[in-house]
Design an enzyme around this catalytic site. Structure first.
Site, PDB file in Angstrom:
ATOM      1  CE1 TYR A 453      -4.272  -1.965   0.982  1.00  0.00           C
ATOM      2  CE2 TYR A 453      -2.295  -3.370   1.927  1.00  0.00           C
ATOM      3  CZ  TYR A 453      -3.883  -3.085   1.803  1.00  0.00           C
ATOM      4  OH  TYR A 453      -4.608  -4.124   1.595  1.00  0.00           O
ATOM      5  CG  HIS A 461      -9.102  -0.235  -2.904  1.00  0.00           C
ATOM      6  ND1 HIS A 461      -9.503  -1.276  -2.508  1.00  0.00           N
ATOM      7  CD2 HIS A 461      -9.690   0.772  -3.740  1.00  0.00           C
ATOM      8  CE1 HIS A 461     -10.493  -0.782  -2.415  1.00  0.00           C
ATOM      9  NE2 HIS A 461     -10.464  -0.497  -3.072  1.00  0.00           N
ATOM     10  CE  LYS A 504      -5.411  -5.999  -4.856  1.00  0.00           C
ATOM     11  NZ  LYS A 504      -5.791  -4.019  -4.774  1.00  0.00           N
TER      12      LYS A 504
END
Length: 547
Positions: A453, A461, A504
């Site tokens: 993070y 997120h 991601k």
């Protein structure tokens, strides 16, 4: 060619990175619209100001083109020499080793909040991540006015569900109106032509016709059947006209009662209204109460489905009652010897009882720290002491280091420890990313080892997902013929697909394993021999990655 991964590498030494640093990278974020119903709390940037449970006192920045900045640096340096700041960490927290869970438990509420707010360490055993079980219990019993993350998330999901339901309802109404308009068929037979209205007295209100040829000039068809509690549909091949007769009768009754008259459809090929396709009857639902008198609640076919009528994921009823599942008679009728049972069953789902409100809530939640988080707080920061549950005395750093290495195996291994212990490999990567300012948290939810993070899970997120892999690149391992565990291309594609779906970026962190060393060495000398190499894996698409 479209799925060829683009790999970017970066190499760094573990011992070259500082033990703790402040992440200065900040990104401009769009603030969400304020919600008047949500109570405001302290700003997040003030509540989570410290990235780790220690404070730093840096000197001012020096700018070569501004000589005055040099005096600022000298003034701050002299001030810290005369009156040095307090030693850090100012507060050392205590935890208890749990051999059953292979983790450390923090049971002091203040220590729990401090470790969570200053680095997002650990996980609540009764919570998904943030240890807010006490707040949720207080909110459930009505003793806490502050908002919690779960309530805000549930409110936003409910708003999205209502918006989608309203949008679907409008789409269905538009489709129904289009079907009614398209169901009109121009008269072609002689009997149909003679049946057309030829005077203003015969014309129905709301359906203007052309007096020259007797054909409708505009098909203004509204939801007449919906207002009368009937359903409409397509025209059938056999020309069923049962709906038209019912519509005409109900329209006459409405006019006689003084209500707003719903115009009937004009004559079409000898029929009073466009025919419809008969559908299967809708199942009626009942609501049974614990009472000698059973009241059944039925629904009109024209009633739209209530979005609040349903069960939540945990099996409870939304808002504790059935908004569209209880009739006025069932709500007003309360009599009989079983009335108290009915009330207790209703209040158990709708809200807390008086005894629950008066009882004091005891915080039963504790914070769980994994092995890497525990050793980082003890070894790198010195902000935690771990107590032995048997003797009650704190572990030394060397004893805790050996304990973490032993318990990283399944089952625990008391001797014959290797340089590629699971704890050594994962802690090397954890310490590496923590030292670079990333908030590192376990990533088992996404099938990886760590999640990175930028500032913390309350701000945004995770941006990167890390998989730690051992690398036997030294000459000693080549002579021994040691090879890392083989991973198939399907495994890499599966992991990358999951991270791409979750927006991601996948990072492969290779930890170079040193040759075997003496177990009497300290943790500092051991970790100096490990190096971490990072590889970013991304999908390369020829139509999107031209720049």
């Amino acid at each position: 060619m479209a799925d060829t991964p683009n790999i970017v590498s970066a190499t760094s030494n573990l011992h070259d990175a500082p033990s703790a640093s402040v992440n200065t990278t900040s990104s401009t974020q769009v603030k969400p619209k304020s919600r008047p119903s949500t109570p405001k709390g302290p700003p997040l940037h003030q509540l989570y100001a410290l990235p780790v449970p220690i404070r730093t006192f840096p000197l001012p920045s020096f700018y070569p083109n501004n000589p005055i900045s040099l005096f600022h640096v000298i003034y701050a340096w002299v001030g810290q020499l005369i009156s040095p700041p307090p030693a850090e960490p100012a507060i050392i927290y205590q935890g208890i080793w749990s051999p059953e869970t292979r983790s450390v438990h923090i049971k002091d509420p203040k220590s729990i909040r401090a470790l969570w707010e200053q680095g997002f360490f650990g996980k609540g055993n009764y919570s998904r991540s943030e240890p807010n079980w006490l707040k949720r219990e207080q909110a459930r019993k009505g003793n806490n006015g502050n908002h919690i993350a779960e309530d805000v998330t549930a409110q936003r999901r409910e708003e999205r569900k209502m918006m989608k339901w309203d949008r679907a309802r409008k789409e269905q109404e538009a489709i129904q109106r289009t079907r009614l308009q398209e169901a009109w068929v121009a008269p072609v037979g002689p009997m149909e032509l003679l049946a057309l209205p030829n005077s203003e007295h015969d014309l129905k209100p709301g359906y203007p016709n052309d007096s020259l040829n007797g054909t409708p000039t505009q098909s203004i068809i509204t939801n007449s059947t919906e207002g009368l509690g009937l359903s409409s549909g397509y025209a059938t091949p056999n020309g069923d006209a049962t709906l038209a007769n019912a519509t005409a009768v109900d329209a006459t009754d409405a006019i006689a009662d003084g209500k707003d008259a719903v115009p009937a459809l004009p004559d079409m090929n000898g029929y009073a209204s466009p025919p419809h396709t008969p559908t299967s009857p809708i199942k009626r639902r009942k609501s049974v109460r614990f009472s000698p008198k059973v009241d059944s609640t039925t629904f009109q076919l024209s009633d739209p489905p209530n979005p609040n009528h349903g069960t939540q994921s945990n099996g409870g009823v939304v808002n504790g009652n059935l908004t569209n599942g209880s009739s006025p008679s069932s709500q007003s009728a309360k009599s009989g010897p079983f009335e108290s049972i009915s009330e207790s069953s209703t209040t158990s789902t709708s809200g807390p009882t008086s005894s629950e409100l008066n009882s004091e809530i005891v915080d039963k939640e504790h914070l769980q720290l994994c092995l890497e988080e525990v050793f980082y707080l003890v070894f790198a920061l010195g902000a935690l002491t771990v107590l032995n549950p048997v003797t009650g005395k704190p572990f030394t750093t060397s004893d805790l280091f050996t304990l973490c290495r032993q318990t990283s195996y399944i089952p625990p291994r008391m001797k014959n420890l290797q340089p590629d212990d699971p704890f050594l490999i994962h802690y090397a990567a954890y310490h590496h990313f923590r030292s670079l300012g990333w908030v590192t948290r376990p990533g088992i939810k996404f099938g990886v080892d760590w999640m990175l993070y930028n500032r913390g899970p309350v701000f945004s997120h995770a941006e990167f997902a890390v998989i730690v892999l051992p690398a036997y690149t030294g000459p000693w391992w080549k002579t021994e013929g040691r090879q890392p565990p083989r991973k198939s291309w399907h495994w890499l594609h599966t992991i990358n697909r999951v991270q791409a779906t979750a927006l991601k970026t996948l990072v492969l962190a290779y930890v170079d394993i040193p040759p075997p060393f003496d177990d009497e060495l300290g943790a500092t000398e051991i970790f100096k021999r490990y190096r971490v190499r990072e590889f970013i894996v991304r999908r390369w698409l020829s139509n999107r990655n031209r720049d």
